[in-house]
Motif scaffolding. Structure first.
Motif, mmCIF file in Angstrom:
data_model
loop_
_atom_site.group_PDB
_atom_site.id
_atom_site.type_symbol
_atom_site.label_atom_id
_atom_site.label_comp_id
_atom_site.label_asym_id
_atom_site.label_seq_id
_atom_site.Cartn_x
_atom_site.Cartn_y
_atom_site.Cartn_z
ATOM 1 N N ALA A 212 36.381 40.810 30.122
ATOM 2 C CA ALA A 212 36.474 42.047 30.899
ATOM 3 C C ALA A 212 35.417 42.064 31.999
ATOM 4 C CB ALA A 212 36.322 43.253 29.976
ATOM 5 N N ASP A 213 34.212 41.648 31.667
ATOM 6 C CA ASP A 213 33.143 41.593 32.669
ATOM 7 C C ASP A 213 33.473 40.588 33.770
ATOM 8 O OD1 ASP A 213 31.729 43.476 31.239
ATOM 9 O OD2 ASP A 213 30.465 42.009 30.205
ATOM 10 N N LEU A 214 34.040 39.445 33.376
ATOM 11 C CA LEU A 214 34.428 38.423 34.353
ATOM 12 C C LEU A 214 35.471 38.973 35.314
ATOM 13 C CD1 LEU A 214 34.439 35.443 35.341
ATOM 14 C CD2 LEU A 214 36.182 34.988 33.580
ATOM 15 N N HIS A 215 36.443 39.673 34.793
ATOM 16 C CA HIS A 215 37.488 40.252 35.637
ATOM 17 C C HIS A 215 36.899 41.215 36.665
ATOM 18 C CE1 HIS A 215 40.847 43.101 36.540
ATOM 19 N NE2 HIS A 215 41.557 41.997 36.551
ATOM 20 N N ARG A 216 36.033 42.098 36.220
ATOM 21 C CA ARG A 216 35.437 43.059 37.149
ATOM 22 C C ARG A 216 34.563 42.355 38.192
ATOM 23 N NH1 ARG A 216 35.721 46.548 32.468
ATOM 24 N NH2 ARG A 216 33.948 45.489 31.529
ATOM 25 N N ARG A 217 33.786 41.373 37.745
ATOM 26 C CA ARG A 217 32.873 40.682 38.665
ATOM 27 C C ARG A 217 33.643 39.913 39.747
ATOM 28 N NH1 ARG A 217 30.546 37.837 35.204
ATOM 29 N NH2 ARG A 217 31.337 35.747 35.652
ATOM 30 N N VAL A 218 34.670 39.171 39.345
ATOM 31 C CA VAL A 218 35.433 38.392 40.314
ATOM 32 C C VAL A 218 36.204 39.314 41.262
ATOM 33 C CG1 VAL A 218 37.294 36.708 40.578
ATOM 34 C CG2 VAL A 218 35.568 36.389 38.803
ATOM 35 N N ALA A 219 36.726 40.424 40.735
ATOM 36 C CA ALA A 219 37.431 41.371 41.604
ATOM 37 C C ALA A 219 36.507 41.886 42.700
ATOM 38 C CB ALA A 219 37.976 42.533 40.773
ATOM 39 N N VAL A 220 35.284 42.250 42.348
ATOM 40 C CA VAL A 220 34.323 42.729 43.343
ATOM 41 C C VAL A 220 33.999 41.629 44.346
ATOM 42 C CG1 VAL A 220 31.944 43.509 43.672
ATOM 43 C CG2 VAL A 220 33.349 44.519 41.858
ATOM 44 N N GLU A 221 33.804 40.397 43.865
ATOM 45 C CA GLU A 221 33.496 39.273 44.758
ATOM 46 C C GLU A 221 34.595 39.032 45.778
ATOM 47 O OE1 GLU A 221 32.878 36.100 42.036
ATOM 48 O OE2 GLU A 221 30.815 36.695 41.507
ATOM 49 N N HIS A 222 35.826 39.400 45.433
ATOM 50 C CA HIS A 222 36.945 39.206 46.351
ATOM 51 C C HIS A 222 37.330 40.488 47.087
ATOM 52 C CE1 HIS A 222 37.253 35.384 44.246
ATOM 53 N NE2 HIS A 222 38.076 34.986 45.177
ATOM 54 N N GLY A 223 36.442 41.467 47.049
ATOM 55 C CA GLY A 223 36.623 42.652 47.865
ATOM 56 C C GLY A 223 37.457 43.752 47.265
ATOM 57 N N TYR A 224 37.691 43.721 45.968
ATOM 58 C CA TYR A 224 38.505 44.748 45.333
ATOM 59 C C TYR A 224 37.632 45.739 44.581
ATOM 60 C CZ TYR A 224 42.359 41.546 46.262
ATOM 61 O OH TYR A 224 43.266 40.724 46.877
ATOM 62 N N ASP A 225 38.030 46.994 44.626
ATOM 63 C CA ASP A 225 37.371 48.045 43.860
ATOM 64 C C ASP A 225 37.843 47.945 42.408
ATOM 65 O OD1 ASP A 225 36.428 50.351 42.686
ATOM 66 O OD2 ASP A 225 37.260 51.710 44.195
ATOM 67 N N ALA A 227 38.097 50.040 40.272
ATOM 68 C CA ALA A 227 38.952 51.172 39.927
ATOM 69 C C ALA A 227 40.419 50.892 40.219
ATOM 70 C CB ALA A 227 38.497 52.412 40.692
ATOM 71 N N SER A 228 40.687 49.963 41.140
ATOM 72 C CA SER A 228 42.065 49.614 41.478
ATOM 73 C C SER A 228 42.570 48.423 40.666
ATOM 74 C CB SER A 228 42.173 49.299 42.973
ATOM 75 O OG SER A 228 41.503 48.087 43.285
ATOM 76 N N THR A 229 41.708 47.854 39.824
ATOM 77 C CA THR A 229 42.091 46.705 38.984
ATOM 78 C C THR A 229 41.754 47.012 37.524
ATOM 79 O OG1 THR A 229 39.946 45.634 39.381
ATOM 80 C CG2 THR A 229 41.759 45.058 40.865
ATOM 81 N N PRO A 230 42.414 48.004 36.935
ATOM 82 C CA PRO A 230 42.060 48.426 35.573
ATOM 83 C C PRO A 230 42.344 47.343 34.542
ATOM 84 C CG PRO A 230 44.096 49.461 36.280
ATOM 85 C CD PRO A 230 43.526 48.786 37.486
ATOM 86 N N ILE A 231 41.766 47.535 33.364
ATOM 87 C CA ILE A 231 41.929 46.618 32.239
ATOM 88 C C ILE A 231 42.570 47.371 31.075
ATOM 89 C CG2 ILE A 231 40.726 45.151 30.569
ATOM 90 C CD1 ILE A 231 38.545 44.737 32.682
ATOM 91 N N ALA A 232 43.539 46.731 30.452
ATOM 92 C CA ALA A 232 44.213 47.300 29.283
ATOM 93 C C ALA A 232 44.004 46.385 28.088
ATOM 94 C CB ALA A 232 45.707 47.475 29.562
ATOM 95 N N VAL A 233 44.223 46.937 26.909
ATOM 96 C CA VAL A 233 44.238 46.156 25.669
ATOM 97 C C VAL A 233 45.548 46.422 24.952
ATOM 98 C CG1 VAL A 233 43.316 46.089 23.309
ATOM 99 C CG2 VAL A 233 41.775 45.836 25.241
ATOM 100 N N HIS A 234 46.138 45.332 24.457
ATOM 101 C CA HIS A 234 47.315 45.387 23.594
ATOM 102 C C HIS A 234 46.871 44.890 22.217
ATOM 103 C CE1 HIS A 234 50.291 42.666 21.674
ATOM 104 N NE2 HIS A 234 51.181 43.582 21.961
ATOM 105 N N ALA A 235 47.091 45.689 21.182
ATOM 106 C CA ALA A 235 46.632 45.307 19.844
ATOM 107 C C ALA A 235 47.635 45.767 18.798
ATOM 108 C CB ALA A 235 45.263 45.923 19.552
#
Length: 350
Positions: A212-225, A227-235
Motif C-alpha cells: 500500500a505504501d509503495l502504491h501511494r509513493r509511486v503514484a506521487v512520484e508520477h504526479g498523481y494525487d 486521493a485519486s488512486t484509492p486502495i481497496a481490500v478484498h478478503a
C-alpha cells in the motif's frame, strides 16, 4: 470508506448434503444478493470471471447487467476481469454498455488472473502471462481515454483510427487494478494513476502495508494525487449474529473450498486450527459478529490506509439464506460501526 461484496458465483457441493446448486440458480441467487446489498446501503458489488465447472460466472458484465433494473445506487464491478486472456475492446464495450444501463455505476477491476483456465481456452500462452496483461491494460486505458484509437502491439491486431463504441457516461467507468501481492503489479497500477485492489486471502493483512505504501509513493512520484488512486481490500469472511456461531456456520464450506484449491496449488488441507488462527484479530479472515468484523475492517484501514473493503462471503457453498443475512448485517450493523470508528479516529488525530 466504501463497503461491498464480491462473489465468483461458486457452485461447490454443499459440505453437509453433497447437493450442487445449478449454475442458473446460483446466478439468480447472485442477482438477489446484489439487490439486497443495494437495499441495505452497501456501496459496491463485484463479480469475478472464471472458466471452471465450480464457478458459474464466466461473463461478469452479463450477471451485473441482470441486476441493473433491480438496483438504484450500488456500484457494479468485475472482480476481476482476466484482462490477459480477453480483448480489451470487447471488455470496454461490455462495461460501457453496463455503465449506460446503470447510469454511470459500472467499474472494471482488471487482473492477470490467479486461475489459468482462460489462457488455453482463448488460445494464449502462459509464457506471455505478464506481457499480455501489461499490453492489454495500456490498450484498455487508451480506449477509455480516446473515442478513436490508433494502436499496435504484439498480441492483438493493430487499430488504425478505429472508433470504439458505445462510450460510457461522461467521467465514469473507473478502472481498478487487482493485485495479489506482486510488487511490479503495484508499481504498474501506480505509474498509470490507477486505484488498486489487494486480494488478502492468507497470512496477515499487516504484511500488505508495504505494498500500500509503495502504491501511494509511486503514484506521487508520477504526479498523481493519492486521493485519486484509492486502495481497496478484498478478503474472505462472514458476518453472523454471534461470533462462535458465525465461525461454526462458515467453516464447513470454507474448509471444503480451500482444501480443493489447496490440492491444485500445493497447499495443505484447511484445518479448524488454521481457520481459527485466520479469524484472529491479525489474521486474514474477516469473520465474526458485527463488532468483530467492524473492528477488523477498521484495523485494515489503520494499517493499510484503504478506502474500500469488499467481503467475499461465498468461498464455498453456504445456504443462500445465510449469505443474505450476512449481507444484511454488513450493511445495517457493520457499516454504521465502521463509520463511527472512522469519525472517532479522525477526532482523536485532530
Amino acid at each position: 470508506m466504501e463497503l461491498g461484496i464480491t462473489t465468483f458465483a461458486e457452485t461447490y457441493p454443499d459440505p453437509v448434503t453433497g447437493q450442487v446448486t445449478s449454475p442458473g440458480q446460483r446466478l439468480r441467487d447472485v442477482v438477489e444478493e446484489i439487490e439486497l446489498a443495494d437495499r441495505v446501503g452497501l456501496d459496491v458489488y463485484g463479480v469475478g470471471e472464471h472458466h471452471r465447472a465450480d464457478f458459474a460466472a464466466s461473463a461478469p458484465a452479463i450477471v451485473l447487467a441482470a441486476a441493473v433494473g433491480r438496483t438504484s445506487r450500488i456500484r457494479l464491478t468485475s472482480a476481476v476481469t482476466v484482462l490477459s486472456s480477453t480483448d480489451p475492446v470487447r471488455v470496454f464495450q461490455d462495461f460501457a454498455t453496463l455503465d449506460l444501463l446503470s447510469e454511470g455505476r459500472a467499474e472494471i477491476m482488471a487482473g492477470r488472473g490467479s486461475f489459468i483456465e482462460s489462457f488455453p481456452l482463448f488460445g494464449y500462452s502462459l509464457d506471455d502471462y505478464d506481457d499480455l496483461y501489461a499490453e492489454k491494460l495500456d490498450l484498455l486505458l487508451q480506449i477509455r481515454a480516446d473515442e478513436r484509437v490508433t494502436w499496435q502491439g504484439r498480441h492483438r491486431a493493430a487499430l488504425t483510427d478505429q472508433g470504439v463504441f458505445p462510450r460510457p457516461e461522461p467521467g465514469s467507468l473507473p478502472i481498478w487494478v487487482a493485485v495479489g501481492g506482486n510488487p511490479p503489479s503495484v508499481v504498474r497500477a501506480a505509474e498509470r494513476g490507477l486505484p488498486m485492489a489487494l486480494a488478502i486471502i492468507g497470512g496477515s493483512p499487516d504484511q500488505f502495508a508495504p505494498l500500500a505504501d509503495l502504491h501511494r509513493r509511486v503514484a506521487v512520484e508520477h504526479g498523481y494525487d493519492p486521493a485519486s488512486t484509492p486502495i481497496a481490500v478484498h478478503a474472505h469472511g462472514y458476518v453472523g449474529e454471534v461470533s462462535a456461531q458465525a465461525a461454526d456456520e462458515y467453516y464447513p464450506s470454507y474448509a471444503q473450498a480451500m482444501t480443493v484449491l489447496g490440492r491444485e496449488r500445493g497447499w495443505g488441507p484447511m484445518t479448524r486450527g488454521a481457520f481459527d488462527a485466520a479469524r484472529s484479530p491479525a489474521g486474514s479472515l474477516v469473520l465474526g459478529d458485527p463488532a468483530e468484523v467492524a473492528a477488523k475492517i477498521l484495523r485494515m484501514h489503520a494499517r493499510l490506509g484503504i478506502e474500500r473493503f469488499m467481503l467475499h462471503i461465498s468461498v464455498g457453498t453456504l445456504p443462500h439464506a445465510q449469505v443474505l443475512r450476512s449481507i444484511e448485517l454488513l450493511g445495517t450493523q457493520v457499516a454504521p460501526l465502521v463509520r463511527a470508528g472512522l469519525v472517532a479516529g479522525a477526532a482523536a488525530r485532530a
